[in-house]
Structure formats: structure tokens, C-alpha cells
Design an enzyme around this catalytic site. Structure first.
Site, mmCIF file in Angstrom:
data_model
loop_
_atom_site.group_PDB
_atom_site.id
_atom_site.type_symbol
_atom_site.label_atom_id
_atom_site.label_comp_id
_atom_site.label_asym_id
_atom_site.label_seq_id
_atom_site.Cartn_x
_atom_site.Cartn_y
_atom_site.Cartn_z
ATOM 1 N N ASP A 115 -7.554 -3.689 2.481
ATOM 2 C CA ASP A 115 -6.672 -2.651 1.935
ATOM 3 C C ASP A 115 -5.549 -3.395 1.224
ATOM 4 O O ASP A 115 -4.677 -3.975 1.863
ATOM 5 C CB ASP A 115 -6.141 -1.778 3.078
ATOM 6 C CG ASP A 115 -5.055 -0.796 2.618
ATOM 7 O OD1 ASP A 115 -4.798 -0.704 1.405
ATOM 8 O OD2 ASP A 115 -4.464 -0.137 3.497
ATOM 9 N N ASP A 152 -2.103 10.716 2.266
ATOM 10 C CA ASP A 152 -1.713 9.304 2.368
ATOM 11 C C ASP A 152 -0.269 9.122 1.918
ATOM 12 O O ASP A 152 0.036 9.191 0.723
ATOM 13 C CB ASP A 152 -2.669 8.454 1.506
ATOM 14 C CG ASP A 152 -2.384 6.956 1.618
ATOM 15 O OD1 ASP A 152 -1.316 6.573 2.139
ATOM 16 O OD2 ASP A 152 -3.241 6.163 1.168
ATOM 17 N N GLU A 155 -9.628 4.635 -1.598
ATOM 18 C CA GLU A 155 -8.937 4.633 -0.309
ATOM 19 C C GLU A 155 -9.282 5.860 0.544
ATOM 20 O O GLU A 155 -9.587 5.710 1.727
ATOM 21 C CB GLU A 155 -7.426 4.493 -0.525
ATOM 22 C CG GLU A 155 -7.055 3.077 -0.968
ATOM 23 C CD GLU A 155 -5.672 2.950 -1.579
ATOM 24 O OE1 GLU A 155 -4.874 3.906 -1.470
ATOM 25 O OE2 GLU A 155 -5.381 1.892 -2.164
#
Ligand code: ADP
Ligand code: MG
Length: 621
Positions: free
Chosen positions: A23, A211, A187
């Protein structure tokens, strides 16, 4: 057959190569892998330094780079040599940054013709790709050190709204860090995978992924069916996040202590202290009701959860507006959402959890660590690609239609939205003018019928088409969309056999906000401009007709009577008048028909004449 390898740097034997999931975040990055024994994803915590690596690169006086927590300490004390939020600059031009230029504490410049930003540190220039590579290198080293095995392959995640150039830049950063990037994954897709959603191909689910990170917020609505992750809509704000919570706290303390904001800002050490305290307060308040501290025993840094919530309420409300918009774009009602997934450190704030749960009418999923969930999902994807989970086939789809501009500025779709990727498609085109030797190929992404409403991805000229009458050249335009959603466009002129190498140069000049807006519009207005398309098609047909007739009269005028020529000119003028008066498509077609009807016998006659001449020519006396 299991491969056995020896790690030359550690001397350890290894069974199989690991593929890690990364990530690469704006604020924080981390790397995860699948534990070989329990087969569960786990974030790498090298030497007990924690799993989170702040995405900060500091250049020391000696010209060395340090990455992570250590680098973060220089943010206020040595801002010119400390690079943060570099993800925001990936694939961007100076122009793209627009009003956000002042956001960065380091020097951003625009020195090459492509207009891609560079960052100046001392007397060296770095591209965002190089700086991102520094972060990836650090992650890679930590993984190698902790796993005692070389790490050469990775899956890296990007936001769902990242465009081709940003995805390509991420891939290049991986390459520069010595990693073979097997896949770029969205993501939200990774987050869903981490929760085990979409792993069973028979499962059908609609998921909302909320998010809220350090400096960015996005909400994505995903539809998952047969192992396909389809992005129904995305929305958000690329300049909104936990940093805004910190800033709200700092301002509150400045007021309470009757300080002058400007004076505080000039005092680097004080502002650094305040920043750190504010973040600490915020984090504490995620699990406790009160935070009490001071700076140097003087400045009072006290905060209650209730006050904090009042401070951040407007920011949280803005994220909920985005949720509303994303749901409207996806044409979904909250009760149709099967699961809500919380991602990003800032979703730990109880008020955020409550607001999201209330909006969707069900408790959000936060059982996995929100800082780690994206990396964990990337590790699962890596494991699938490694072939360790043969039962699963993960497919992605392209969220927006890809096409090229045709006459009149219309969008000609080549790869429709929601096509499974990788995919390949093409179409044949020709020239519209006699002797045309160049053909401009403009590549667009979007659902609107008019290209100017869509997003331009690239533009190039296919040069060197041999001069031929209009309509003769055959130009094949092929779109190759790979598994990461990166597009390659090639154009070949078939008649001449000349195959021209063409390089697609991505065009920049769009802000994130515009990109997000486009994603929204693509869904909201997908069918809205049919009328515009028909109108443009009518105009294009008319212009083509005028061009053809004009040419015909020039070439074959001697076979026509003066009266015929005058009538033709009259009908041409009528059509031109309709066009000039912006007539509607019916009026245009009526005028086109009239001209066509009147002139169509001419072609026949000219043909007859030339046949007769040809026959005559063959006669042998
Ligand atoms: P990004 O994805 O943008 O890199 P992250 O998901 O790592 O960012 O989120 C970082 C943000 O999360 C920071 O603003 C940090 O202060 C915030 N954060 C981390 N832990 C907590 C917590 N316990 N409570 C509130 N905010 C937190
Ligand atoms: Mg993140």
C-alpha cells in the site's frame, strides 16, 4: 516442484519466493505478505518498528536518503529537504496542482516540455517516480530483512480514480525500486479482498469502501460478481483527511491560549510541537474521552472528545456529502449495500464510524486494522497471482469507456466501460480529405458522446500516410488495455503497408477534482447527449457532402450543363445556410437530401461517359 533458493545476503534457505502486497499511501505506506503457515495476510513489522512507514523521504546533509518515521521528524525543522505526500505529484504537471501549489513545503518545479513536475532538493532534481521509488525501496528492504529472503515481485495499490499516467508512474516507481510489479490494484478492491469479499466467484455483493486517510478521502461503490470488481462510482476530496482534524485542533489551541497564528507559524519548533501534540490528542480521543498535556509546561493542550467532535463535524459532514453523491451516481440506495468497509487511519475516530454507519444504515466493517487493510488485500492478490490459490480468478473491469475522437468532436468508443481487462479492441478509420498524409489520433476516456466532455488521455499524429483520395487509406487503430488498466494505442495504415511506430504521450492538465467529477458525470450523463451526437453527425455528414460535391463539380464540370451547375450551387448554398444558421438535424438532413437527390444522376452520367471513352480508346482502327 518447489524451488529452493539461497539468499546470498542472509545465507538463509528459502522455499518459495514471496510476492508482497504494497500500500503506497499518501501519508503512510506498508508492505504485507501471506504467512506460509497459516496462509493469512500479515503486515510486515521489521525490527519492531511498527507496520506503518510514513511516506516521507528526507535528504540528509550528506545527501543520503532516509524514509519513514525518522524522516518525518524533519518535516518542520528541515522542510526544504523533506518530501511528503509525493503520491499527489505522481503523473502530474505543474498546472495540475493549481491552487494546491502552496500545500507543499518543498520546491516543486516544472522544467521539461512534458510539464511533469520535478522536485528540487539542494542542487538535484527528482521526479515523483524516483521519490516514490525511495519509499518502495525502504519497504522492500524491510520485507527482505524481516522475511530473510529476497523480494523481487510485488502488487501495488492505487486509488480507484488514478488515471493511466498515474498508474504507469506507480509501476515505474516499482521498477526503479527493483520490483517487478505484477499488478496494480485499486485500493477499494484490495480492501474488499482483505475482508474476504469477492474471493468466492459465486458471490454477488455491492460494497461501499470509505477511505479517510491523512490527506485524502475517497468513497467507492463496488459491485462484485463472478470474481469481477466493478467500480460503480467513486467520489471524494483529494485534499481532505486526518491532517484537517489536526489543523482544527491546533487552531483551537491557538485560540484558547490567546496566541497569534502568524507568530506560531513562524516558530518552527513550536508549530512542530503543536502538530505532534494535535495528532497525539486526536489519536488518544479515538479511545478516550479526554486528552491533557502541555507544551513546555506552559501552553495548555487540553481537549475533550466532545469539543473535538464539534471541531471536526463540518469535515465529517463533507465526506458524507461525497457518500451521498457516490450513491446517487451508482444509482444505489443504502439498503442495497451489503457491506461497508472502513479504510484509513482516520476512520478510527468514533464520530466517523458512527456517521458512516448511520448513513448506510448498518454498522461499518472495522474489524481489520484500517491502516493495514489495503496492504493485506494486496498481499492476497499477490498470493493469487503467485498461483497459490488456483481456485480464484480475479478480474477487473475498466470503469470508463475508452475511445478516439472522430469527425465533429464525437467520441467513438473502442473499449466500452465495464469491459473485463486485459482486453484488446480496434477499429478501422480513413481520411476525410484528399491527399491527407497525417491523421491525428486523440484518445479519450469517458461516457459522454462529445469528446470535449470526456478526458483526454493522449494524442499523436500518424505521419507519412501516402497521399490518396479521401476514404482510401485504411488506418487500424488498436487499443490494448493490460491487466493494470494501462492503455497502449497503436495505429497502422494498411494500404501502404507502412507501419508507423507511434508513441502515446499522456496529456496532463486535469486536476483530481476534475477527474472525480468526470467519473461522476460518466455515470450520471451517460445517455444524456444522444441528441448532441445526432446533431454533430448530421453536421459532419453535411460537411462531407459539400466537400464531395465541390470536388465533383471541379473535376467533372465539363459534363454538366450551366443550369445543372447553377442548381447545384444553389442547393449547396442552401445547405451552407442551414449550417450557418445552426439548423437542427432534421433541417440539415432535408438540405442534404435535396442536394443528394439533385446531384446523384451526375455520377452515373460521368461514369457512362468515362466508360464510353475507355471503350473508344480500345478501338483499333
Ligand atoms: P494514507 O492512506 O493517506 O496514507 P492512512 O490511512 O495511513 O493515510 O491515515 C493516516 C491518518 O490516520 C493520519 O492523519 C493519522 O493521524 C490518522 N490516524 C491514525 N491513527 C489514528 C487514530 N487512532 N485515531 C484517529 N486518527 C488516526
Ligand atoms: Mg490509504
Amino acid at each position: 516442484m518447489a524451488k529452493v533458493a539461497i539468499n546470498l545476503s542472509t545465507g538463509a534457505l528459502q522455499q518459495e519466493e514471496v510476492i508482497v502486497g504494497i500500500d503506497l499511501g499518501t501519508t503512510n505506506s506498508l508492505v504485507a505478505y501471506i504467512h506460509p503457515e497459516d496462509k493469512k495476510p500479515i503486515a510486515i513489522n521489521d525490527q519492531g518498528r511498527g507496520t506503518i512507514v510514513p511516506s516521507v523521504v528526507h535528504f540528509t546533509q550528506q545527501g543520503e536518503t532516509i524514509v519513514g518515521n525518522e524522516a518525518k521528524e524533519y518535516l518542520t525543522t528541515d522542510p526544504a529537504n523533506t518530501i511528503y505526500s509525493v503520491k499527489r505529484l505522481l503523473g502530474k504537471s505543474y498546472k495540475d496542482l493549481g491552487e494546491h501549489k502552496d500545500y507543499f513545503g518543498y520546491k516543486i518545479i516544472d522544467d521539461d516540455s512534458e510539464g511533469l513536475v520535478k522536485i528540487r532538493v539542494k542542487d538535484k532534481f527528482y521526479s515523483p517516480i524516483e521519490l516514490s521509488a525511495e519509499i518502495l525501496k525502504e519497504l522492500r528492504e524491510r520485507a527482505e530483512h524481516s522475511l530473510k529472503t529476497p523480494v523481487n515481485r510485488a502488487v501495488i495499490t492505487v486509488p480507484a480514480y488514478f488515471n493511466d499516467s498515474q498508474r504507469q508512474a506507480t509501476r515505474d516507481a516499482g521498477k526503479l525500486a527493483g520490483l517487478e510489479v505484477l499488478r496494480i490494484v485499486n485500493e477499494p478492491t484490495a480492501a474488499a479482498l482483505a475482508y474476504g469479499i469477492g474471493i468466492d466467484p459465486n458471490e454477488e455483493k455491492t460494497v461501499a469502501v470509505y477511505d479517510l486517510g491523512g490527506g485524502t478521502f475517497d468513497i467507492s461503490i463496488l459491485s462484485i460478481h463472478q470474481g469481477i470488481f466493478e467500480v460503480l462510482s467513486t467520489n471524494g476530496d483529494t485534499y481532505l483527511g486526518g491532517d484537517d482534524f489536526d489543523r482544527a485542533i491546533i487552531n483551537h489551541w491557538i485560540q484558547n491560549n490567546e496566541l497569534i497564528a502568524d507568530t506560531v507559524n513562524q516558530d518552527k519548533h513550536l508549530s512542530q510541537e503543536l502538530r505532534l501534540k494535535a495528532e497525539e490528542a486526536k489519536k488518544t480521543l479515538s479511545s478516550q474521552e479526554v486528552y491533557t498535556s502541555t507544551i513546555n509546561g506552559k501552553l495548555d493542550c487540553h481537549l475533550e472528545r466532545h469539543t473535538f467532535e464539534t471541531l471536526i463535524a463540518p469535515i465529517v459532514a463533507r465526506t458524507m456529502e461525497s457518500c451521498k453523491q457516490a450513491m446517487a451516481d451508482a444509482k444505489m440506495k443504502p439498503e442495497q449495500i451489503d457491506a461497508v468497509i472502513m479504510v484509513g487511519g482516520s476512520t478510527r475516530v468514533p464520530m466517523v464510524f458512527e456517521a458512516v454507519s448511520e448513513f448506510f444504515g448498518k454498522p461499518a466493517n472495522n474489524s481489520l486494522n484500517p491502516d493495514e487493510v489495503v496492504a493485506l488485500g494486496a498481499a492476497i492478490q499477490a498470493d493469487i497471482l503467485a498461483g497459490n490459490r488456483k481456485d480464484i480468478l480475479l478480474l477487473d473491469v475498466t470503469p470508463l469507456t475508452l475511445g478516439i475522437e472522430t469527425m465533429g468532436g464525437l467520441m467513438d468508443p473502442i473499449i466500452p466501460r465495464n469491459s473485463k481487462i486485459p482486453t484488446k479492441a480496434g477499429r478501422q478509420y480513413t481520411t476525410s480529405v484528399d491527399g491527407q498524409v497525417n491523421m491525428k489520433i486523440s484518445v479519450y476516456q469517458g461516457e459522454r458522446d462529445v469528446v470535449k466532455e470526456n478526458r483526454k488521455l493522449a494524442e499523436f499524429d500518424l505521419k507519412g500516410i501516402p497521399a490518396m483520395p479521401a476514404g482510401f487509406p485504411k488506418v487500424d487503430v488498436n487499443f490494448i488495455l493490460n491487466a493494470d488498466g494501462i492503455l497502449k494505442v497503436e495505429a497502422i495504415e494498411l494500404r501502404s503497408g507502412v507501419r508507423q511506430e507511434v508513441e502515446v504521450k499522456p496529456q496532463y492538465g486535469l486536476t483530481d477534482q476534475q477527474v472525480e467529477q468526470m467519473l461522476m458525470d460518466s455515470i450520471t450523463h451517460a445517455k444524456e447527449d444522444v441528441a448532441t451526437r445526432m446533431q454533430i453527425e448530421a453536421r459532419t455528414a453535411a460537411e462531407q457532402m459539400l466537400y464531395q460535391v465541390e470536388r465533383f463539380v471541379e473535376k467533372n464540370g465539363q459534363h454538366l450543363t450551366e443550369e445543372e451547375i447553377n442548381l447545384t450551387r444553389e442547393n449547396m448554398q442552401k445547405l451552407k445556410d442551414v449550417l450557418a444558421a445552426n439548423g437542427d438535424k432534421d433541417a440539415i438532413y432535408a438540405a442534404v437530401d435535396r442536394l443528394e437527390e439533385q446531384t446523384s444522376p451526375f455520377a452515373e452520367r460521368v461514369m457512362q461517359i468515362s466508360i464510353k471513352q475507355a471503350m473508344a480508346g480500345k478501338k483499333i482502327e
